[in-house]
Scaffold this active site. Structure first.
Site, short mmCIF file in Angstrom:
data_model
loop_
_atom_site.label_atom_id
_atom_site.label_comp_id
_atom_site.label_asym_id
_atom_site.label_seq_id
_atom_site.Cartn_x
_atom_site.Cartn_y
_atom_site.Cartn_z
CE LYS A 1 -3.98 1.97 2.51
NZ LYS A 1 -4.86 1.78 3.69
CB SER B 1 -8.11 3.60 2.69
OG SER B 1 -7.27 3.03 3.70
CB SER C 1 -8.54 0.70 5.71
OG SER C 1 -9.26 1.89 5.91
#
Length: 445
Positions: A78, A153, A177
């Site tokens: 990420k 996210s 997330s």
């Protein structure tokens, strides 16, 4: 949920010279190029191939180290987790030119285990969002339906694993997330116990809740990734045997809003566990419905406080997206003057109550079960009200407030889209909840 392309199988094949690591990396790179899902902000093609070639040569030369548990495994990271020499943007124009000198500790651990970073994944800007639509680099398109969101996210990480663009992925989970996009994309998403993973080198704005999380196609792979990332060498392999295990189901989980398909899948999951010899008991967490608003008050306040450091270093605030500004404004409001006592302090007290109630519920069982999200992945642009989008986290936020480990595993579908079930456990019980998850996913094969 069988998958021959598991990390363990790839490591074994590479070690025996049955498959070349360059072939594994090349296949992932081709899927990234052809997928057009916008899962990646940066793709490390040249670097990944060079590392694969070096591993290939060491294997041929017989210089393989037995402790390389992720040897040659392509992993996506990420884009709020620092990577040496590769830009780390947090999906924001504000950090578009930021290239870290070193790796985050968790990335360094994976590299030492032989993993190959294949790229940096798309996300909601600064991890503020639940759909991966709030990215300066455009939204992610769900591999199951390109007109649907991938969740957020950590949507790019979850979707990359689901699309076979990476074997494993790292995300971050503050209020769901990792778990919510895992549910939307049909993969396994693990949020470890708070503090289980070293967060040095992670650009996080809510340090009292945020955790590095694991995304994989199987529970076994999630355990492998967690064991390397956490340094836990004591974790036994999963066997899927859950006979005699006690799982609690809170009455509030049944009362909470959910789609018809999710409700059906939840009931089926309870029945499936019973059929496997699991003891199902009813528990209660009365503060469950206060968890989501308390989470948004506390996370926004904490993020607003920490974000001032970012703005000080990068003062071009006009480059920030609307969702980041909205969260910053919320954080400023709930801690301003009289609101501090009336809103922030009350939310902090709710957090204490939620923690106590979840601990009490888990004192009489080994794990708790509920849906991961109230619906399947929503259409891109389909939700315009932030409050409606935040409601996606209703099952997720309380676990984050309590600092407990939780995993989302795929179980059932609605409209042809995957549904996730969330299994929550006692602190440091990652192996236990993943074993229950393995049993549950095996039950639908």
């Amino acid at each position: 949920m069988k998958d021959d392309n598991t990390a363990a199988n790839i490591v074994a094949a590479i070690s025996k010279c049955e498959i070349a690591p360059t072939a594994v990396v090349t296949e992932c790179l081709e899927k990234i190029r052809n997928g057009r899902l916008n899962n990646f902000i940066s793709v490390c093609a040249d670097q990944a191939l060079a590392e694969a070639e070096a591993i290939e040569q060491r294997v041929k030369d017989g210089k393989l180290h037995a402790d390389k548990k992720l040897l040659g495994v392509p992993i996506a990271v990420k884009d709020n987790i620092c990577t040496a020499g590769v830009k780390t943007t947090c999906a924001s124009r504000l950090l578009n030119g930021f290239v870290p000198d070193g790796d985050a500790e968790v990335v360094a651990r994976l590299k030492r285990a032989g993993a190959i970073v294949i790229g940096k994944t798309n996300m909601d800007e600064f991890a503020f969002g639940s759909s991966n639509e709030y990215s300066a680099y455009g939204g992610v398109h769900n591999v199951r339906d390109n007109n649907r969101v991938a969740g957020g996210s950590s949507g790019g990480s979850a979707n990359a694993v689901a699309a076979n663009e990476a074997v494993l992925a790292l995300g971050t989970d503050t209020g769901g997330s990792v778990r919510q996009p895992a549910a939307f994309c049909g993969v396994v998403g693990l949020k470890p116990t708070y503090g289980a993973i070293d967060r040095r080198g992670v650009i996080g704005l809510c340090p009292s809740m945020e955790q590095v999380g694991m995304l994989a196609r199987t529970c076994d792979d999630a355990l492998l990734l967690f064991s390397v990332a956490s340094g836990r060498e004591d974790l036994r392999e999963l066997d899927g045997n859950v006979r005699g295990v006690t799982v609690g189901v809170a009455k509030e989980f049944f009362q909470a809003e959910k789609s018809d398909g999710v409700a059906k899948a939840f009931n089926n999951a309870v029945r499936a566990l019973k059929a496997l010899g699991v003891n199902i008991v009813e528990v209660s967490v009365p503060s469950f419905f206060a968890g989501l608003p308390a989470y948004h008050v506390l996370s926004s306040a904490e993020a607003a406080s920490n974000f001032r450091k970012v703005i000080k270093a990068y003062p071009q605030a006009e480059l920030l997206g609307d969702e980041v500004k909205r969260r910053m404004l919320t954080g400023a409001v709930v801690t301003d003057g009289k609101n501090y006592d009336d809103i922030y302090v009350k939310a902090a007290r709710v957090r204490t109550v939620i923690t106590a109630e979840y601990d009490e519920a888990l004192s009489c069982c080994d794990a708790l079960l509920c849906p991961t999200a109230a619906t399947v992945a929503t259409p891109i642009g389909g939700i315009t009200d932030p409050h409606e989008e935040h409601a996606c986290d209703s099952y997720l936020a309380p676990v984050s407030l309590a600092g407990l480990p939780a995993v989302s595993v795929p179980f059932g579908s609605e409209f042809g889209l995957p549904i996730g079930m969330q299994i929550m456990g006692k602190r440091n019980a990652e192996r236990n909840i993943l074993n229950i998850g393995k049993a549950l996913t095996n039950a639908v094969e």
